[in-house]
Design an enzyme around this catalytic site. Structure first.
Site, PDB file in Angstrom:
ATOM      1  N   LYS A 194      -8.177   4.643  -5.855  1.00 45.38           N
ATOM      2  CA  LYS A 194      -8.977   4.871  -4.659  1.00 45.38           C
ATOM      3  C   LYS A 194      -9.147   6.371  -4.423  1.00 45.38           C
ATOM      4  O   LYS A 194     -10.273   6.863  -4.280  1.00 45.38           O
ATOM      5  CB  LYS A 194      -8.319   4.211  -3.436  1.00 45.38           C
ATOM      6  CG  LYS A 194      -8.254   2.698  -3.541  1.00 45.38           C
ATOM      7  CD  LYS A 194      -7.739   2.068  -2.256  1.00 45.38           C
ATOM      8  CE  LYS A 194      -6.273   2.366  -1.978  1.00 45.38           C
ATOM      9  NZ  LYS A 194      -5.368   1.804  -2.985  1.00 45.38           N
ATOM     10  N   GLU A 412      21.338 -14.718 -17.688  1.00 45.37           N
ATOM     11  CA  GLU A 412      20.068 -14.320 -18.302  1.00 45.37           C
ATOM     12  C   GLU A 412      19.664 -15.284 -19.422  1.00 45.37           C
ATOM     13  O   GLU A 412      18.486 -15.594 -19.582  1.00 45.37           O
ATOM     14  CB  GLU A 412      20.142 -12.892 -18.839  1.00 45.37           C
ATOM     15  CG  GLU A 412      20.341 -11.820 -17.766  1.00 45.37           C
ATOM     16  CD  GLU A 412      19.313 -11.889 -16.643  1.00 45.37           C
ATOM     17  OE1 GLU A 412      18.170 -12.300 -16.888  1.00 45.37           O
ATOM     18  OE2 GLU A 412      19.680 -11.543 -15.496  1.00 45.37           O
ATOM     19  N   HIS A 415      17.908 -18.212 -17.990  1.00 45.35           N
ATOM     20  CA  HIS A 415      16.480 -17.955 -17.761  1.00 45.35           C
ATOM     21  C   HIS A 415      15.717 -18.081 -19.072  1.00 45.35           C
ATOM     22  O   HIS A 415      14.660 -18.698 -19.145  1.00 45.35           O
ATOM     23  CB  HIS A 415      16.275 -16.522 -17.250  1.00 45.35           C
ATOM     24  CG  HIS A 415      16.635 -16.315 -15.810  1.00 45.35           C
ATOM     25  ND1 HIS A 415      16.144 -17.095 -14.798  1.00 45.35           N
ATOM     26  CD2 HIS A 415      17.422 -15.384 -15.211  1.00 45.35           C
ATOM     27  CE1 HIS A 415      16.621 -16.650 -13.633  1.00 45.35           C
ATOM     28  NE2 HIS A 415      17.407 -15.613 -13.859  1.00 45.35           N
TER      29      HIS A 415
HETATM   30  P1  ADP Z   1      -4.693   4.907  -5.073  1.00 52.79           P
HETATM   31  O1  ADP Z   1      -5.315   5.980  -4.267  1.00 52.79           O
HETATM   32  O2  ADP Z   1      -5.563   3.695  -5.236  1.00 52.79           O
HETATM   33  O3  ADP Z   1      -3.326   4.534  -4.609  1.00 52.79           O
HETATM   34  P2  ADP Z   1      -4.721   6.946  -7.069  1.00 52.79           P
HETATM   35  O4  ADP Z   1      -6.160   7.258  -7.137  1.00 52.79           O
HETATM   36  O5  ADP Z   1      -3.877   7.857  -6.253  1.00 52.79           O
HETATM   37  O6  ADP Z   1      -4.508   5.459  -6.558  1.00 52.79           O
HETATM   38  O7  ADP Z   1      -4.152   6.813  -8.545  1.00 52.79           O
HETATM   39  C1  ADP Z   1      -3.034   7.535  -8.975  1.00 52.79           C
HETATM   40  C2  ADP Z   1      -3.235   8.033 -10.384  1.00 52.79           C
HETATM   41  O8  ADP Z   1      -3.259   6.949 -11.301  1.00 52.79           O
HETATM   42  C3  ADP Z   1      -4.544   8.752 -10.583  1.00 52.79           C
HETATM   43  O9  ADP Z   1      -4.423  10.107 -10.290  1.00 52.79           O
HETATM   44  C4  ADP Z   1      -4.854   8.509 -12.048  1.00 52.79           C
HETATM   45  O10 ADP Z   1      -4.198   9.437 -12.852  1.00 52.79           O
HETATM   46  C5  ADP Z   1      -4.249   7.159 -12.301  1.00 52.79           C
HETATM   47  N1  ADP Z   1      -5.275   6.123 -12.162  1.00 52.79           N
HETATM   48  C6  ADP Z   1      -5.301   5.160 -11.216  1.00 52.79           C
HETATM   49  N2  ADP Z   1      -6.378   4.373 -11.357  1.00 52.79           N
HETATM   50  C7  ADP Z   1      -7.068   4.856 -12.415  1.00 52.79           C
HETATM   51  C8  ADP Z   1      -8.289   4.471 -13.052  1.00 52.79           C
HETATM   52  N3  ADP Z   1      -8.998   3.420 -12.625  1.00 52.79           N
HETATM   53  N4  ADP Z   1      -8.707   5.197 -14.113  1.00 52.79           N
HETATM   54  C9  ADP Z   1      -7.985   6.243 -14.552  1.00 52.79           C
HETATM   55  N5  ADP Z   1      -6.843   6.650 -13.991  1.00 52.79           N
HETATM   56  C10 ADP Z   1      -6.361   5.973 -12.934  1.00 52.79           C
HETATM   57 ZN    ZN Z   2      18.220 -14.316 -12.380  1.00 55.82          ZN
END
Ligand code: ADP
Ligand code: ZN
Ligand code: MG
Length: 596
Positions: A194, A412, A415
């Site tokens: 996001k 374990e 499981h």
């Molecule tokens: P959110 O805001 O949804 O919690 P972030 O944008 O902060 O997630 O994501 C954290 C990191 O994970 C990003 O900086 C990136 O490096 C990686 N990441 C997350 N989603 C993607 C994606 N769709 N494509 C590439 N990298 C991603």
């Molecule tokens: Zn267990």
């Protein structure tokens, strides 16, 4: 899947922390960062105190451990993750000191604000006061992230693509009379991009990016949050076209007029009101686009999502197989990868992971390859990293008494056997008694493909797999010697069974499929409101019981019949500490389900 009762140790540890406060590092992180760190197993000893969440991170070298701090009004995602990772956490009850404390704080707040106002009135140092109020929230910078850095969420990217054109040439839209959306709400579970997507829009358009964490608006003193919101929008207006990004919007955007719990709420509501005013305060064509992120859209005050405000929702989901492959590739761009690494296979090992997880996988893989002095990252390094990210860090040095080890092995292996011989159970990848994170042992099962829908049979298989641990203890040691190690398993299987009966309409004995209990949001952790008769309630309890008993009996029969295999597997596990799929197969034979 054994859960340790670490509370005592944790308490001792806590006393130690209190005793040596100069030794700890305190790090403020966003709620989603906190959750992903917990998910990676980096943060332990989590304490929830109202909206205030703390956890202890790993110590670097000889340095003291880092104390991670975050604020979040919504803990359900965190709690879900901790359940999943078998992490023990503490929840502090609000102390009885509360009211007195708040009154004192209120008085203190009045004093401080009063003196600030006086200073303001006297005209002295006006800008300084303003800076103290706003510096935390108003953070603006140019970004060099583009859509090329985002993968696996193509629909979301498509939805925001036109914003770029608009931000580049707002004039063109104005003369044509088109109206851009003012606000975009990015919705989805943490770590899937996001923030990344919002930054990419700013990066593609080459406009400033103002970002603020909504929880940073909610401060001790009423009015400060509102002032920050005002400043944020004022600053942004001066730099238009630009993007304002508000992260974790639910921290201030929760529905108003609910049960009030004192001072914190009126501050939140004031901040929210200010945000609504600010959103209405600029017209759509000024070149400002507001983007906000949340993983709980249903908790937001409806005023926020009304037309003319955050009226466009863009879903940022967990990536699927193809998406995970692309994200792994993105995070490989700056790394040396062996030419024969097949990212499709790597992606298959990462079912259910978020984008942030995948980023850590590639990072861990690089570290692992480096440790082994390899010239390039190989598939084996990536697989090693997947395990570390999914299951937490191995605690090879932990000293576990031999008798405990025996119990954990039996548990374990139970499981493992239950999973191995159950149709529709997830593939068993590995079983281990090397402690990881806070678990003493783990049976790692993962489906071959992404599970988007779960059949009744698959749910039953999950229950059976979860029962395997406890039942093995009972079969081997006798009913008097079962342990607390199954507590988390039992919690999870009860939840599945109740879901099947109450939510998924999988119990024909209760009539045609229907939902019992009214959960406003689809979250499992929310207690549902009872909307059925007492008679139905008794029937539901009966059916849950019956369903569980069916699963329990089947696993009990299986493990009793296959006692020799259970003993063999246990002995092998005690000897080797970890058994992979091939080693399990060598003992149990090819996966040949006999339980229906
Ligand atoms: P959110 O805001 O949804 O919690 P972030 O944008 O902060 O997630 O994501 C954290 C990191 O994970 C990003 O900086 C990136 O490096 C990686 N990441 C997350 N989603 C993607 C994606 N769709 N494509 C590439 N990298 C991603
Ligand atoms: Zn267990
Ligand atoms: Mg984020």
């Amino acid at each position: 899947m054994i859960k340790v009762l670490l509370v005592l140790i944790a308490l001792i540890f806590l006393t130690f922390l209190i005793a040596t406060p100069q030794g700890t590092d305190i790090k403020n992180v966003s709620a989603s960062e906190f959750i992903s760190s917990v998910e990676r197993g980096d943060i332990k000893d989590v304490t929830i105190d109202g909206d205030h969440i703390t956890g202890t991170g790993p110590s670097v070298g000889t340095a003291a451990p880092t104390e991670y701090v975050t604020y979040s009004s919504d803990k359900s995602e965190l709690i879900r993750v901790m359940h999943e990772k078998h992490i023990v956490y503490r929840e502090k009850q609000p102390s009885s000191l509360g009211p007195v404390f708040w009154v004192m704080l209120g008085l203190l707040g009045l004093l401080v604000i009063g003196s600030m106002l006086m200073k303001k009135a006297s005209g002295a140092n006006r800008s300084m006061v303003k800076r103290t109020i706003s510096n935390k929230a108003t953070l603006h910078h140019t970004v060099n992230v583009s859509f090329k850095d985002v993968a696996g969420i193509d629909e979301a990217v498509e939805e925001v693509r036109d914003l770029v054109t608009f931000l580049k040439e707002p004039k063109r839209f104005q003369t044509l009379g088109g109206r851009m959306p003012k606000g975009i709400l990015l919705v989805g579970p943490p770590g899937n991009g996001k923030t990344l997507l919002a930054r990419a829009v700013a990066g593609e358009a080459g406009v400033p990016f103002f970002s603020a964490d909504a929880s940073s608006f909610v401060e001790m003193f009423v009015g400060v949050g509102a002032a920050r919101v005002r400043d944020l929008f004022e600053d942004a207006k001066k730099r238009a076209p630009c993007i304002i990004f508000i992260d974790e919007l639910d921290a201030i955007g929760k529905k108003r007029g609910g049960l009030s719990n004192g001072g914190g709420d009126s501050e939140r509501e004031q901040t929210l009101n200010q945000l609504l005013i600010a959103m209405d305060g600029f017209s759509a064509n000024e070149g400002i686009i507001l983007m906000a992120a949340t993983n709980r859209p249903e908790t937001l005050d409806s005023a926020l999502t009304r037309s003319g405000r955050l009226d466009r929702q863009v879903v940022v989901p967990r990536p699927d197989l193809r998406g995970r492959e692309k994200i792994l590739k993105i995070h490989s761009r700056d790394k040396v990868i062996a030419p024969d690494v097949d990212f499709v296979i790597a992606a298959r090992r990462t079912t259910g992971m978020s984008g942030a997880d995948l980023e850590s996988v590639m990072n861990e893989a690089a570290l692992h390859a480096g440790k082994l002095n390899k010239p390039a990252i190989e598939l084996a390094d990536i697989e090693h990293a997947c395990k570390k990210v999914q299951l937490g860090v191995e605690r090879k040095s932990a000293v576990i008494p031999e008798t405990t080890k025996k119990v954990v092995s039996v548990h374990e292996c139970g499981h493992t056997l239950a999973g191995w011989f159950t149709v529709e159970a997830d593939q068993i990848r590995e079983v281990t008694i090397v402690p990881r994170g806070q678990a003493l042992g783990l049976t790692w099962s993962m489906p071959d493909e992404d599970q988007v829908l779960l059949s009744k049979k698959q749910l039953l298989a999950k229950i059976q797999l979860l029962y395997g641990g406890r039942i093995a203890e009972q079969v081997v040691f006798g009913p008097e010697f079962i342990t607390t190690g199954a507590s988390n398993d039992l919690e999870r299987l009860s939840k599945i069974a109740k879901g099947m009966v109450k939510t998924y309409g999988m119990c024909p004995e209760l009539g045609p499929p229907q939902v019992f209990g009214d959960t406003e949001s689809g979250f499992v952790f929310q207690e549902s409101r009872k909307d059925y008769s007492d008679k139905t309630e008794a029937l539901i309890d009966d059916q849950v019981n019956k369903l569980l008993k069916g699963c329990y009996d089947q696993v009990l029969q299986l493990l009793t019949e296959k006692r020799d295999l259970l003993d063999k597997l246990t002995a092998a596990l005690l000897d080797k500490e970890s058994l992979g799929q091939a080693e399990i197969e060598a003992i149990l034979g090819p996966r040949n389900p006999i339980l229906a």
